[in-house]
Motif scaffolding. Sequence first.
Motif, PDB file in Angstrom:
ATOM      1  N   GLU A 180     -18.759 -10.957 -13.407  1.00 63.47           N
ATOM      2  CA  GLU A 180     -18.063 -10.459 -14.850  1.00 63.47           C
ATOM      3  C   GLU A 180     -17.557  -9.194 -14.433  1.00 63.47           C
ATOM      4  N   VAL A 181     -17.196  -8.449 -15.007  1.00 61.14           N
ATOM      5  CA  VAL A 181     -15.822  -7.348 -14.894  1.00 61.14           C
ATOM      6  C   VAL A 181     -16.361  -6.561 -14.286  1.00 61.14           C
ATOM      7  N   LYS A 182     -17.620  -5.981 -13.374  1.00 53.67           N
ATOM      8  CA  LYS A 182     -18.465  -5.522 -12.137  1.00 53.67           C
ATOM      9  C   LYS A 182     -18.058  -5.330 -11.157  1.00 53.67           C
ATOM     10  N   THR A 183     -18.203  -6.803 -11.090  1.00 53.84           N
ATOM     11  CA  THR A 183     -18.342  -7.714  -9.588  1.00 53.84           C
ATOM     12  C   THR A 183     -16.330  -7.776  -9.228  1.00 53.84           C
ATOM     13  N   TYR A 184     -15.577  -7.832 -10.275  1.00 53.98           N
ATOM     14  CA  TYR A 184     -14.805  -8.082 -10.241  1.00 53.98           C
ATOM     15  C   TYR A 184     -13.804  -7.008  -9.992  1.00 53.98           C
ATOM     16  N   ARG A 185     -14.133  -5.266 -10.303  1.00 54.55           N
ATOM     17  CA  ARG A 185     -13.587  -4.119 -10.208  1.00 54.55           C
ATOM     18  C   ARG A 185     -14.115  -3.603  -9.301  1.00 54.55           C
ATOM     19  N   GLN A 186     -14.825  -4.334  -7.912  1.00 56.23           N
ATOM     20  CA  GLN A 186     -15.508  -3.781  -7.274  1.00 56.23           C
ATOM     21  C   GLN A 186     -14.316  -4.844  -6.035  1.00 56.23           C
ATOM     22  N   VAL A 187     -14.158  -6.079  -5.880  1.00 54.00           N
ATOM     23  CA  VAL A 187     -13.029  -5.954  -5.332  1.00 54.00           C
ATOM     24  C   VAL A 187     -11.996  -5.692  -5.095  1.00 54.00           C
ATOM     25  N   HIS A 188     -11.717  -5.376  -6.488  1.00 57.27           N
ATOM     26  CA  HIS A 188     -10.283  -5.090  -6.857  1.00 57.27           C
ATOM     27  C   HIS A 188     -10.405  -3.807  -6.301  1.00 57.27           C
ATOM     28  N   ARG A 189     -11.203  -3.076  -6.199  1.00 54.41           N
ATOM     29  CA  ARG A 189     -11.847  -1.587  -5.052  1.00 54.41           C
ATOM     30  C   ARG A 189     -10.854  -1.704  -3.627  1.00 54.41           C
ATOM     31  N   GLU A 190     -11.738  -3.030  -3.391  1.00 56.33           N
ATOM     32  CA  GLU A 190     -11.909  -3.173  -1.645  1.00 56.33           C
ATOM     33  C   GLU A 190     -10.366  -3.284  -1.386  1.00 56.33           C
ATOM     34  N   ALA A 191      -9.965  -4.573  -2.643  1.00 56.74           N
ATOM     35  CA  ALA A 191      -8.465  -4.487  -1.821  1.00 56.74           C
ATOM     36  C   ALA A 191      -7.161  -3.577  -2.439  1.00 56.74           C
ATOM     37  N   ASP A 192      -8.004  -2.389  -3.415  1.00 57.51           N
ATOM     38  CA  ASP A 192      -7.061  -1.198  -3.366  1.00 57.51           C
ATOM     39  C   ASP A 192      -7.195  -0.271  -1.957  1.00 57.51           C
ATOM     40  N   ARG A 193      -7.804  -0.404  -1.598  1.00 54.64           N
ATOM     41  CA  ARG A 193      -8.030   0.307  -0.293  1.00 54.64           C
ATOM     42  C   ARG A 193      -6.711  -0.426   0.405  1.00 54.64           C
ATOM     43  N   LEU A 194      -7.024  -1.994   0.521  1.00 52.47           N
ATOM     44  CA  LEU A 194      -6.349  -2.063   2.383  1.00 52.47           C
ATOM     45  C   LEU A 194      -5.099  -1.429   1.701  1.00 52.47           C
ATOM     46  N   GLN A 195      -4.574  -2.031   0.454  1.00 57.04           N
ATOM     47  CA  GLN A 195      -3.026  -1.902  -0.400  1.00 57.04           C
ATOM     48  C   GLN A 195      -2.892  -0.031   0.623  1.00 57.04           C
ATOM     49  N   ARG A 196      -3.277   0.658  -0.212  1.00 55.54           N
ATOM     50  CA  ARG A 196      -3.182   2.153   0.262  1.00 55.54           C
ATOM     51  C   ARG A 196      -3.240   2.223   1.977  1.00 55.54           C
ATOM     52  N   LEU A 197      -4.030   1.662   2.502  1.00 55.47           N
ATOM     53  CA  LEU A 197      -3.570   1.831   4.241  1.00 55.47           C
ATOM     54  C   LEU A 197      -2.946   1.072   4.393  1.00 55.47           C
ATOM     55  N   ALA A 198      -2.978  -0.257   3.606  1.00 55.54           N
ATOM     56  CA  ALA A 198      -1.057  -0.690   4.455  1.00 55.54           C
ATOM     57  C   ALA A 198       0.199   0.453   4.034  1.00 55.54           C
ATOM     58  N   ALA A 199      -0.283   0.647   2.796  1.00 58.68           N
ATOM     59  CA  ALA A 199       1.558   1.520   1.997  1.00 58.68           C
ATOM     60  C   ALA A 199       1.145   2.776   3.162  1.00 58.68           C
ATOM     61  N   ASP A 200       0.170   3.466   3.628  1.00 54.53           N
ATOM     62  CA  ASP A 200       0.365   4.781   4.499  1.00 54.53           C
ATOM     63  C   ASP A 200       0.424   4.315   5.856  1.00 54.53           C
ATOM     64  N   LEU A 201      -0.048   3.362   5.906  1.00 58.87           N
ATOM     65  CA  LEU A 201       0.602   2.856   7.954  1.00 58.87           C
ATOM     66  C   LEU A 201       2.163   2.860   8.054  1.00 58.87           C
ATOM     67  N   GLN A 202       2.743   2.137   6.767  1.00 60.13           N
ATOM     68  CA  GLN A 202       4.185   2.109   6.685  1.00 60.13           C
ATOM     69  C   GLN A 202       4.296   3.197   7.040  1.00 60.13           C
ATOM     70  N   GLU A 203       4.504   4.334   6.347  1.00 62.21           N
ATOM     71  CA  GLU A 203       4.881   5.174   6.296  1.00 62.21           C
ATOM     72  C   GLU A 203       5.207   6.424   6.943  1.00 62.21           C
ATOM     73  N   LEU A 204       3.579   6.087   7.246  1.00 64.45           N
ATOM     74  CA  LEU A 204       3.273   7.208   9.257  1.00 64.45           C
ATOM     75  C   LEU A 204       4.760   6.182   9.935  1.00 64.45           C
ATOM     76  N   SER A 205       4.950   4.774   9.907  1.00 67.72           N
ATOM     77  CA  SER A 205       5.365   4.525  10.812  1.00 67.72           C
ATOM     78  C   SER A 205       6.589   5.004  10.586  1.00 67.72           C
TER      79      SER A 205
END
Length: 372
Positions: A180-205
């Motif tokens: 259901e949408v709630k489960t997919y939203r949780q997966v999307h939230r964790e993927a978004d965390r990964l994307q933010r982390l990668a973007a922040d690490l690239q910015e920090l570099s």
Amino acid sequence: MRPLSQLFGVFGWRVFATYLLIIAVFIVVFGVAASLALPATLDRHMGNMGGMMGGPMGPEALANTRAAANEAFLLAAGAALLVAFGLSLWIARQVATPVQELLRASQDLAKGRYELRVPVKGSDEFAQLAASFNQLAEQLEHTENKRRELIADVSHELLTPLTAIKGYMEGLMDGVLPPEVKTYRQVHREADRLQRLAADLQELSRVQSGAIQLKRRPLSLRSLMPAIRAGLISKFAKKAVKLELEIPRALPRVLADEDRLTQVLLNLLSNALQFTPRGGRVTISAQKENHAIRIAVKDTGIGLAPEQAAHIFDRFYRVDKSRARLAGGSGVGLTIARHLVEAHGGRLGAESPGLGGGSTFSFTLPVAPKAR
């Protein structure tokens, strides 16, 4: 023209003095040995020539005298050379020992033994070189430890959302979790965390390597605040935290990059909101100090202990790890903010009276030239 003390240095004068010492020792030993050896050699070569000493010295006597003198000088020279050789060997050993120690230490350092140190003896150039080597080794050891910590931190930060995503997907495949949408939203939230982390690490570099290009121009802090406030007002309202502005109308313009300054303020405000409980208050203030503007973000949050304030700008450092993870922070926002402020020629600092007393993050920016 440089004076001789700067031309030679302490070590150069020591080497020069050792040469003079060896020459002086050679002359002294030669003179003493010659004075001791000459009477005995004369007696041996001249023999019983008592009757001949009253008149002119004949060819045989001259030859015997010359032979005696030559023998005495050879003995004296041999003794002087032997003493000078021993002294030179001792001095060479004193000079070569620290060089060999540094050579072995540099070879070990090249192999990754950063904990190695060499003894520092005296205050000459060798001692200064040894101290510089120890400082270099210490810096390399610190850098290596930071590199290991970074690898461990990044691995941990990546594993946390990846583990959650894998768990959700396994639950979906096994039918444990409903598709259901709630489960997919949780997966999307964790993927978004990964994307933010990668973007922040690239910015920090990019920030740490100096790859960013600042587009500085005169900016009015008061005109910058509405856009910043609009981007965060909903989050502050959701948590019932007041966002207050204390910026004088007559405040001079600052010389800064608008996008980077906005990024710094957003990071500081997000951090303040994250650690301020419901009903708290966050205040942005600014005041002129000489030819600079000091900007401060003050909150009524959980505060900082002294040891926390010393590490608050380190990568992935979290005061409250569980709360930070729930808020989705990457752990490098304050680090990026510090490097951006330093790129502007300022310095970002944190102050707090202690736990429960709130905290204040402040930094300075130069006043725009026309405003001076």
